[in-house]
Design an enzyme around this catalytic site. Structure first.
Site, PDB file in Angstrom:
ATOM      1  N   LYS A 157       0.722  -1.367   0.344  1.00  0.00           N
ATOM      2  CA  LYS A 157       0.826   0.022   0.543  1.00  0.00           C
ATOM      3  C   LYS A 157       1.104   0.895  -0.056  1.00  0.00           C
ATOM      4  O   LYS A 157       0.928   2.264  -0.492  1.00  0.00           O
ATOM      5  CB  LYS A 157      -1.120   0.118   1.084  1.00  0.00           C
ATOM      6  N   ASP A 217      -9.697   2.548   2.115  1.00  0.00           N
ATOM      7  CA  ASP A 217      -9.954   1.924   3.944  1.00  0.00           C
ATOM      8  C   ASP A 217     -10.156   2.962   4.421  1.00  0.00           C
ATOM      9  O   ASP A 217     -11.269   3.372   5.607  1.00  0.00           O
ATOM     10  CB  ASP A 217      -8.318   2.095   4.088  1.00  0.00           C
TER      11      ASP A 217
HETATM   12  P1  NAP Z   1       0.378  -3.731   9.617  1.00  0.00           P
HETATM   13  O1  NAP Z   1       0.359  -1.950   8.857  1.00  0.00           O
HETATM   14  O2  NAP Z   1       1.465  -4.728   9.129  1.00  0.00           O
HETATM   15  O3  NAP Z   1       0.033  -2.997  11.156  1.00  0.00           O
HETATM   16  C1  NAP Z   1      -0.059  -4.195  12.329  1.00  0.00           C
HETATM   17  C2  NAP Z   1      -0.252  -3.172  13.502  1.00  0.00           C
HETATM   18  O4  NAP Z   1      -0.744  -4.469  14.661  1.00  0.00           O
HETATM   19  C3  NAP Z   1       0.619  -2.285  14.240  1.00  0.00           C
HETATM   20  O5  NAP Z   1       0.277  -1.354  15.338  1.00  0.00           O
HETATM   21  C4  NAP Z   1       1.665  -3.311  15.271  1.00  0.00           C
HETATM   22  O6  NAP Z   1       1.785  -2.862  16.838  1.00  0.00           O
HETATM   23  C5  NAP Z   1      -0.176  -3.963  15.854  1.00  0.00           C
HETATM   24  N1  NAP Z   1       0.258  -5.562  16.092  1.00  0.00           N
HETATM   25  C6  NAP Z   1       1.289  -6.917  15.595  1.00  0.00           C
HETATM   26  N2  NAP Z   1       0.936  -7.868  16.489  1.00  0.00           N
HETATM   27  C7  NAP Z   1       0.890  -7.057  17.615  1.00  0.00           C
HETATM   28  C8  NAP Z   1       0.993  -7.850  18.438  1.00  0.00           C
HETATM   29  N3  NAP Z   1       1.315  -8.982  18.597  1.00  0.00           N
HETATM   30  N4  NAP Z   1       0.519  -7.444  19.647  1.00  0.00           N
HETATM   31  C9  NAP Z   1       0.526  -6.017  19.994  1.00  0.00           C
HETATM   32  N5  NAP Z   1       0.115  -5.270  18.377  1.00  0.00           N
HETATM   33  C10 NAP Z   1       0.456  -6.004  17.670  1.00  0.00           C
HETATM   34  O7  NAP Z   1      -1.441  -4.095   9.142  1.00  0.00           O
HETATM   35  P2  NAP Z   1      -2.191  -2.987   8.645  1.00  0.00           P
HETATM   36  O8  NAP Z   1      -2.524  -3.153   6.873  1.00  0.00           O
HETATM   37  O9  NAP Z   1      -2.348  -1.955   9.539  1.00  0.00           O
HETATM   38  O10 NAP Z   1      -3.673  -4.771   9.335  1.00  0.00           O
HETATM   39  C11 NAP Z   1      -3.809  -4.421  10.724  1.00  0.00           C
HETATM   40  C12 NAP Z   1      -4.993  -5.577  10.555  1.00  0.00           C
HETATM   41  O11 NAP Z   1      -6.458  -4.753   9.933  1.00  0.00           O
HETATM   42  C13 NAP Z   1      -4.601  -6.972   9.910  1.00  0.00           C
HETATM   43  O12 NAP Z   1      -5.297  -7.638  10.448  1.00  0.00           O
HETATM   44  C14 NAP Z   1      -5.452  -6.572   8.478  1.00  0.00           C
HETATM   45  O13 NAP Z   1      -6.429  -7.815   8.087  1.00  0.00           O
HETATM   46  C15 NAP Z   1      -6.999  -5.925   9.086  1.00  0.00           C
HETATM   47  N6  NAP Z   1      -7.005  -4.716   7.894  1.00  0.00           N
HETATM   48  C16 NAP Z   1      -9.110  -4.767   8.322  1.00  0.00           C
HETATM   49  C17 NAP Z   1      -9.401  -4.025   7.299  1.00  0.00           C
HETATM   50  C18 NAP Z   1     -11.009  -4.045   6.794  1.00  0.00           C
HETATM   51  O14 NAP Z   1     -11.238  -3.577   5.475  1.00  0.00           O
HETATM   52  N7  NAP Z   1     -11.520  -4.741   7.974  1.00  0.00           N
HETATM   53  C19 NAP Z   1      -8.229  -3.254   6.068  1.00  0.00           C
HETATM   54  C20 NAP Z   1      -7.412  -3.297   6.337  1.00  0.00           C
HETATM   55  C21 NAP Z   1      -6.750  -3.504   7.380  1.00  0.00           C
HETATM   56  P3  NAP Z   1       4.035  -2.361  15.797  1.00  0.00           P
HETATM   57  O15 NAP Z   1       4.099  -0.675  15.533  1.00  0.00           O
HETATM   58  O16 NAP Z   1       3.940  -2.669  17.901  1.00  0.00           O
HETATM   59  O17 NAP Z   1       4.347  -3.930  15.252  1.00  0.00           O
END
Ligand code: NAP
Length: 378
Positions: free
Chosen positions: A174, A210
């Site tokens: 992205k 998003d």
């Molecule tokens: P990302 O950029 O990889 O960010 C992941 C986030 O989760 C970071 O803040 C990370 O913290 C945190 N995290 C991961 N593992 C963790 C743990 N064990 N304990 C605490 N914090 C943790 O991913 P993203 O693109 O933002 O996506 C995040 C989630 O949203 C995913 O599950 C994705 O499938 C979902 N999503 C849903 C939609 C929808 O339309 N519903 C759209 C987009 C994404 P750190 O900074 O500390 O690493």
């Protein structure tokens, strides 16, 4: 173990009751079959009349209206909307076959506009089923694929060369995708992430849906303006949602595992940052989980302690697999209003569909398709 005569009587009685209910079901099935046959006959007749009128036989708008009416009726039944959608999709597609509008044969894939979700990996993406259902429901001549691309720059050159009309961009591309796009809309520029690309004769336009998806889903349950919003996470999704919350007038506090990423995002959004250890001291009307904690296969994980929740809060989880995360289950149990990740996913997809096709998105059909696909995956 030897049974008493009394028990034998009971068992006989139960077996008779079972037979009775099975006979009822057999009779109902026969009635349903006859009703479906009558429905097909009516559909066939409509096809004949329309042909005599020289009118188009397939009418996607009429199909949409049928679903809307049925979704309303289903509220008074035991049938879930998803189950109803599956049953009537099959009946409607049987009606289409029987009407046989040869001149309106379904889209010739050689002529159709091609779209794709580009990610790495993409095997589990629900975008193909959702957008294919939207294309079909609106009669748009489109095909939507999932393409696993390790290199987004190379993939976008391919998209232009093959004249794909657009793409959804997902993890991990992205941010990287932005340098290969000719024009990026102002909001995506501010968010610094693009999840949607449109190809206008070789010129690529990018935007971010998003943010719209999350704010639309949340706004179905609450007003955001002047509310205290606590958002867990500081990744790509959190960035888009945080931008939307601030634009809608919410007061935002970011909580993140890595303090550096959390305070950086808070600074960019003119929001506060707190470490997870201080989460209990926060005043909060709306709680959003924008981390991946709780996502399959870690269904048992929750991003914060249960005692943080209060029944007056609106709790949103953007994780959509599982549909009901453990956090949402906790929130429901104590009486909070909840928003699941599918709502956000569908609204962001609906915005993509409208950006690409210029048509109104069939939001409810898209949602039912995603819910049905999730249900099938278990
Ligand atoms: P990302 O950029 O990889 O960010 C992941 C986030 O989760 C970071 O803040 C990370 O913290 C945190 N995290 C991961 N593992 C963790 C743990 N064990 N304990 C605490 N914090 C943790 O991913 P993203 O693109 O933002 O996506 C995040 C989630 O949203 C995913 O599950 C994705 O499938 C979902 N999503 C849903 C939609 C929808 O339309 N519903 C759209 C987009 C994404 P750190 O900074 O500390 O690493």
């Amino acid at each position: 173990m030897k049974r008493s005569p009394q028990n034998k009587e009971d068992l006989k009685d139960l077996a008779a009751k079972l037979d009775e209910q099975r006979n009822i079901i057999d009779a109902i099935d026969a009635d349903i079959l006859q009703l479906i046959d009558r429905r097909l006959l009516a559909a066939q007749e409509i096809g004949r009349i329309k042909k005599r009128q020289h009118a188009r036989v397939l009418d996607n708008q009429r199909e949409l209206r049928i679903f809307q009416k049925l979704f309303g009726l289903s509220e008074h039944t035991r049938l879930s909307k998803t189950a109803l959608y599956k049953i009537f999709s099959a009946i409607i597609s049987a009606s289409r076959v029987i009407q046989k509008p040869a001149s309106e044969a379904s889209a010739d894939p050689r002529e159709a506009e091609i779209y794709a979700v580009l990610g790495h990996p993409v095997a589990h993406s629900l975008s193909p089923v959702m957008h294919s259902a939207a294309f079909s429901a609106t009669g748009y001549d489109g095909v939507y694929l999932a393409v696993n691309v390790p290199d987004i720059g190379v993939a976008l050159s391919g998209l232009k060369a093959l004249n794909f009309k657009g793409a959804s961009i997902t993890i991990p591309h992205k941010i990287a995708v932005m340098e290969f796009i000719d024009e990026i809309d102002a909001q995506a520029e501010k968010i610094q992430a693009v999840n949607t690309v449109k190809n206008n004769d070789g010129r690529l336009f990018g935007c971010n849906t998003d943010c719209f998806g999350a704010i639309s889903a949340l706004s179905e349950k609450t007003v955001i303006k002047d509310k205290e919003v606590t958002m867990l996470g500081a990744g790509g999704a959190a960035r888009a949602i945080g931008f939307g919350i601030r634009a809608a007038g919410g007061r935002l506090t970011i909580v993140n595992r890595s303090p550096q990423k959390g305070s950086q995002l808070a600074g960019d959004l003119d929001a506060d940052f707190r470490p997870l250890a201080e989460v209990n001291k926060l005043d909060c009307h709306i709680l959003i989980n924008a981390t991946s904690v709780g996502m399959f296969p870690d269904n048992d994980h929750v991003p914060l302690p249960q005692k943080f929740l209060d029944k007056k809060m609106v709790v949103m989880d953007i994780v959509y697999n599982p549909l009901k995360t453990k956090l949402l289950k906790w929130a429901e149990t104590i009486g909070c209003a909840t928003v699941d990740g599918v709502s956000m996913f569908v609204h962001q997809g609906a915005k993509q569909f409208e950006f690409w096709t210029g048509r109104k998105a069939p939001v409810e059909i898209m949602k039912m398709t995603v819910l049905a696909a999730l249900e099938e995956r278990g």
